[in-house]
Scaffold this motif. Structure first.
Motif, mmCIF file in Angstrom:
data_model
loop_
_atom_site.group_PDB
_atom_site.id
_atom_site.type_symbol
_atom_site.label_atom_id
_atom_site.label_comp_id
_atom_site.label_asym_id
_atom_site.label_seq_id
_atom_site.Cartn_x
_atom_site.Cartn_y
_atom_site.Cartn_z
ATOM 1 N N LEU A 42 -30.994 37.109 134.809
ATOM 2 C CA LEU A 42 -32.451 37.112 134.665
ATOM 3 C C LEU A 42 -32.996 35.693 134.530
ATOM 4 C CD1 LEU A 42 -32.726 40.172 132.268
ATOM 5 C CD2 LEU A 42 -33.388 40.086 134.687
ATOM 6 N N LEU A 43 -32.255 34.813 133.884
ATOM 7 C CA LEU A 43 -32.667 33.412 133.789
ATOM 8 C C LEU A 43 -32.630 32.740 135.159
ATOM 9 C CD1 LEU A 43 -30.751 32.533 130.502
ATOM 10 C CD2 LEU A 43 -33.240 32.410 130.792
ATOM 11 N N LEU A 44 -31.624 33.056 135.954
ATOM 12 C CA LEU A 44 -31.554 32.523 137.317
ATOM 13 C C LEU A 44 -32.695 33.077 138.167
ATOM 14 C CD1 LEU A 44 -27.698 32.784 137.935
ATOM 15 C CD2 LEU A 44 -29.006 30.675 137.687
ATOM 16 N N SER A 51 -28.532 36.255 142.421
ATOM 17 C CA SER A 51 -27.197 36.400 141.854
ATOM 18 C C SER A 51 -26.665 37.800 142.109
ATOM 19 C CB SER A 51 -27.190 36.107 140.347
ATOM 20 O OG SER A 51 -27.959 37.071 139.641
ATOM 21 N N THR A 52 -25.357 37.913 142.099
ATOM 22 C CA THR A 52 -24.675 39.203 142.138
ATOM 23 C C THR A 52 -23.786 39.295 140.906
ATOM 24 O OG1 THR A 52 -24.659 39.352 144.549
ATOM 25 C CG2 THR A 52 -23.035 40.657 143.367
ATOM 26 N N ILE A 53 -23.936 40.366 140.151
ATOM 27 C CA ILE A 53 -23.109 40.608 138.967
ATOM 28 C C ILE A 53 -21.986 41.560 139.348
ATOM 29 C CG2 ILE A 53 -23.035 41.570 136.644
ATOM 30 C CD1 ILE A 53 -26.007 40.896 136.372
ATOM 31 N N ILE A 54 -20.761 41.189 139.024
ATOM 32 C CA ILE A 54 -19.610 42.063 139.202
ATOM 33 C C ILE A 54 -19.134 42.463 137.803
ATOM 34 C CG2 ILE A 54 -17.295 42.324 140.166
ATOM 35 C CD1 ILE A 54 -17.952 40.076 142.119
ATOM 36 N N GLU A 55 -19.286 43.730 137.467
ATOM 37 C CA GLU A 55 -18.964 44.222 136.135
ATOM 38 C C GLU A 55 -17.805 45.213 136.195
ATOM 39 O OE1 GLU A 55 -18.530 45.671 132.373
ATOM 40 O OE2 GLU A 55 -19.419 43.777 133.018
ATOM 41 N N SER A 151 -35.101 43.829 139.330
ATOM 42 C CA SER A 151 -35.265 42.498 139.922
ATOM 43 C C SER A 151 -34.821 42.469 141.387
ATOM 44 C CB SER A 151 -34.451 41.470 139.130
ATOM 45 O OG SER A 151 -34.510 40.202 139.745
ATOM 46 N N ASP A 152 -35.640 41.855 142.226
ATOM 47 C CA ASP A 152 -35.274 41.641 143.633
ATOM 48 C C ASP A 152 -34.284 40.489 143.793
ATOM 49 O OD1 ASP A 152 -36.929 43.695 144.532
ATOM 50 O OD2 ASP A 152 -38.668 42.365 144.698
ATOM 51 N N PHE A 153 -34.018 39.782 142.695
ATOM 52 C CA PHE A 153 -33.145 38.613 142.765
ATOM 53 C C PHE A 153 -31.716 38.912 142.315
ATOM 54 C CE2 PHE A 153 -37.221 36.591 142.997
ATOM 55 C CZ PHE A 153 -37.004 35.428 143.719
ATOM 56 N N VAL A 154 -31.442 40.146 141.882
ATOM 57 C CA VAL A 154 -30.126 40.461 141.331
ATOM 58 C C VAL A 154 -29.527 41.681 142.020
ATOM 59 C CG1 VAL A 154 -28.768 40.869 139.250
ATOM 60 C CG2 VAL A 154 -30.941 39.621 139.087
#
Length: 436
Positions: A42-44, A51-55, A151-154
């Motif tokens: 969210l900061l990015l 960004s892409t989060i891999i969880e 978010s459209d950014f994540v």
């Protein structure tokens, strides 16, 4: 755009392709989607960086329309957020949704079990709105996840296991397993936020310094017959620091039959091997808390389900390896004394996101994984990190010494801290995360 490929046939994963269309040069891969990983994304995004989060774990299905009330009054883990952390979440527009389940800390009372020294921090004396907030982890995690999903950014890839990380002169790649298939994702920068036992850190062959405290942290929620009045109480013992912190009541508005201001978060430290009875015997746990805190918190009326967490310190030897940054508990896992761990991690994430955003605005072709700039970030964060680590170590070590002369010296120190002008504002500023 994001390139997610099956490593056997290199066919593109359409779910990632359709999520958003961006340039590879403006893309960060985040490994680990806990509180730090979600916050970093969210900061990015606030800086215009994808960004892409891999969880590793599968997230629960949630929506903004779900029931927002707590299901269990005395069943919750909580996090103490510093004043600086609240400012950061406010800056990115997230605090408004978080604050309904957060309780401000107006003051802190500090003493030692069986000692004569006492010290108090008061928001009025320090000229601040509060020292911070105590928030329910479940609610905080919910708001972070909802914000990421919106978010459209994540891009979020959960239930996925990272198995390899590779780097070259222009990019880094992360290989992961999901749904029985192997995929590979490329980006200029990878940030590992996958916890104390970080797989990413091991893949990158980054060594660690560790220290086992021989302690277990027991955390949960209690109810007392005395209102907390937004005051946190911290007691030090030979075993470790013990604290009760203020919480909002059942629904944040007192309408569910509970009385406003009687609910508190508790952090109780015991030696390894002693936790079983504290976890299973409610009456014994209440009686122990009563002995430790005396009348300071009133009478302990009820205790909720508790969790136990072995305590250790883990410090990574490096936090930047080529195009990879190690962050969060993967970089530094600390003793929970004074609740500094998560707040330090968030300041790291804020500093990295701001640096990347500022540099990219100056040069649209900026390389997010530029080693010299990442190394500059690492060096810039060392002062704050070392200060917090040193503070935690000093408190734990000094209060673990049962020597009577040391105990006397500690209590004299508390009296001096409370009475000598000029000391409290400095300590309060550090505790609030305002001096880094």
């Amino acid at each position: 755009m994001i390139t997610t490929a099956n490593t056997d046939n290199h066919t593109q994963d359409s779910s990632s392709q359709n999520h958003h269309d961006q340039q590879d040069t403006n893309h960060v891969i985040i490994i680990g989607g806990g509180q730090v990983g979600l916050s970093l994304a969210l900061l990015l995004a606030h800086q215009g960086i994808y960004s892409t989060i891999i969880e590793q774990f599968a997230y629960p299905a949630i929506s903004p329309d779900d029931d927002k009330h707590r299901a269990v009054y005395l069943d919750s883990r909580n996090t103490a957020l510093s004043r600086r952390t609240v400012q950061i979440y406010t800056e990115i527009g997230l605090w408004e949704s978080m604050q309904s389940h957060a309780c401000r800390i107006d003051g802190v009372e500090i003493s030692e079990v069986g000692g004569f020294g006492r010290a108090k921090l008061d928001k009025m004396a320090e000229g601040v709105e509060s020292f911070g907030q105590v928030i329910e982890n479940a609610w905080m995690g919910r708001q972070l996840l909802l914000a990421v999903q919106a978010s459209d950014f994540v891009c979020l890839i959960d239930d996925a296991s990272v198995v390899d990380i590779q780097q070259n002169d222009t990019s880094a790649s992360v290989v992961f397993h999901k749904n029985g298939k192997t995929h590979c994702l490329w980006a200029p920068l990878v940030v590992a936020c996958d916890g104390k036992d970080s797989i990413s850190r091991q893949i990158l062959k980054v060594g660690i310094d560790t220290h086992d405290y021989g302690q277990v942290g027991i955390v949960g929620v209690v109810e007392t017959d005395k209102p907390h009045q937004h005051i946190g109480i911290e007691k030090f013992s030979a075993v470790g620091p013990l604290a009760v912190l203020p919480l909002t009541d059942g629904r944040g508005d007192g309408v569910d039959g509970t009385t406003q201001g009687y609910r508190r978060s508790v952090v109780f430290i015991c030696k390894v091997g002693e936790q079983k009875r504290y976890l299973e015997d409610d009456e014994y746990f209440k009686a122990t808390l009563q002995t430790v805190f005396g009348s300071d918190a009133g009478k302990f009326m009820a205790v909720g389900r508790r969790g136990a967490y072995p305590l250790s310190k883990v410090l990574a030897h490096r936090q930047v390896v080529g195009r990879c940054v190690i962050m969060g508990n993967a970089a530094h896992t600390l003793h929970p004394v004074a609740g500094q761990g998560f707040n330090l991690c968030l300041r790291d994430a804020y500093a990295l996101a701001n640096m990347l955003g500022a540099n990219r605005r100056q040069n649209i072709d900026y390389d997010l994984g530029n080693f010299a700039n990442l190394r500059a970030y690492e060096q810039a964060r060392q002062k704050d990190q070392k200060r917090v680590i040193r503070f935690c170590d000093t408190v734990v070590d000094s209060f673990s010494n049962a020597n009577p002369m040391m105990k006397f010296a500690r209590n004299v120190g508390l009296v001096i801290f409370d009475k000598v002008p000029g000391i409290k504002p400095l300590v309060a500023s550090y505790a609030m995360g305002l001096k880094s």
